[in-house]
Design a protein around this motif. Structure first.
Motif, PDB file in Angstrom:
ATOM      1  N   GLU A  42      13.272 -96.035  32.805  1.00  0.00           N
ATOM      2  CA  GLU A  42      14.434 -95.211  33.042  1.00  0.00           C
ATOM      3  C   GLU A  42      15.113 -95.165  31.910  1.00  0.00           C
ATOM      4  O   GLU A  42      16.016 -94.610  31.571  1.00  0.00           O
ATOM      5  CB  GLU A  42      15.115 -95.819  34.262  1.00  0.00           C
ATOM      6  N   LYS A  43      15.102 -95.938  30.957  1.00  0.00           N
ATOM      7  CA  LYS A  43      15.817 -96.024  29.597  1.00  0.00           C
ATOM      8  C   LYS A  43      15.437 -94.920  28.874  1.00  0.00           C
ATOM      9  O   LYS A  43      16.288 -94.657  27.897  1.00  0.00           O
ATOM     10  CB  LYS A  43      15.719 -97.356  28.988  1.00  0.00           C
ATOM     11  N   LEU A  44      14.385 -94.428  28.921  1.00  0.00           N
ATOM     12  CA  LEU A  44      13.765 -93.462  27.975  1.00  0.00           C
ATOM     13  C   LEU A  44      14.134 -92.115  28.248  1.00  0.00           C
ATOM     14  O   LEU A  44      14.111 -91.202  27.449  1.00  0.00           O
ATOM     15  CB  LEU A  44      12.132 -93.467  27.820  1.00  0.00           C
ATOM     16  N   GLY A  45      14.565 -91.667  29.612  1.00  0.00           N
ATOM     17  CA  GLY A  45      14.681 -90.213  30.030  1.00  0.00           C
ATOM     18  C   GLY A  45      14.597 -90.137  31.642  1.00  0.00           C
ATOM     19  O   GLY A  45      14.706 -91.163  32.453  1.00  0.00           O
ATOM     20  N   LYS A  46      14.763 -88.788  31.957  1.00  0.00           N
ATOM     21  CA  LYS A  46      14.458 -88.704  33.282  1.00  0.00           C
ATOM     22  C   LYS A  46      13.156 -88.927  34.081  1.00  0.00           C
ATOM     23  O   LYS A  46      12.087 -88.653  33.502  1.00  0.00           O
ATOM     24  CB  LYS A  46      14.959 -87.109  33.813  1.00  0.00           C
TER      25      LYS A  46
END
Length: 96
Positions: A39-43
């Motif tokens: 979740e920290k990296l993108g959708k």
């Protein structure tokens, strides 16, 4: 070909001038524990029941499967694919 090599397919069907890559990790992925990290990296869309996580990082689609397979679409080149792996791999949790 070694199992750890990146396999590149050209072209990406849904995007002109883009390619896709596929890589298979030597271990299974714990989707339930991996998804909160991704979740920290993108959708992100996750299904623990189906054993799949789908991630959108800056317009590039990355799909991780419980069996260790990783597929990225809409990458520019091999270097771009490697950079995606560098971002994603530390977030993955193995099934032990």
């Amino acid at each position: 070909m070694r199992k750890k090599d990146i396999v590149i397919y050209k072209p990406c069907k849904d995007e002109a001038n883009k390619i896709m890559f596929e890589n298979e990790l030597p271990y299974n992925i714990d989707i339930g524990k991996t998804c909160p990290n991704l979740e920290k990296l993108g959708k992100l869309k996750c299904s623990k029941k189906m054993g799949v996580a789908m991630l959108d990082i800056n317009g590039r689609n990355v799909t991780l499967f419980e069996n260790g397979k990783i597929v990225a679409r809409k990458v520019k080149d091999k270097e771009d694919a490697q950079n995606i792996l560098i971002e994603v791999l530390p977030m993955i949790r193995r099934i032990i």
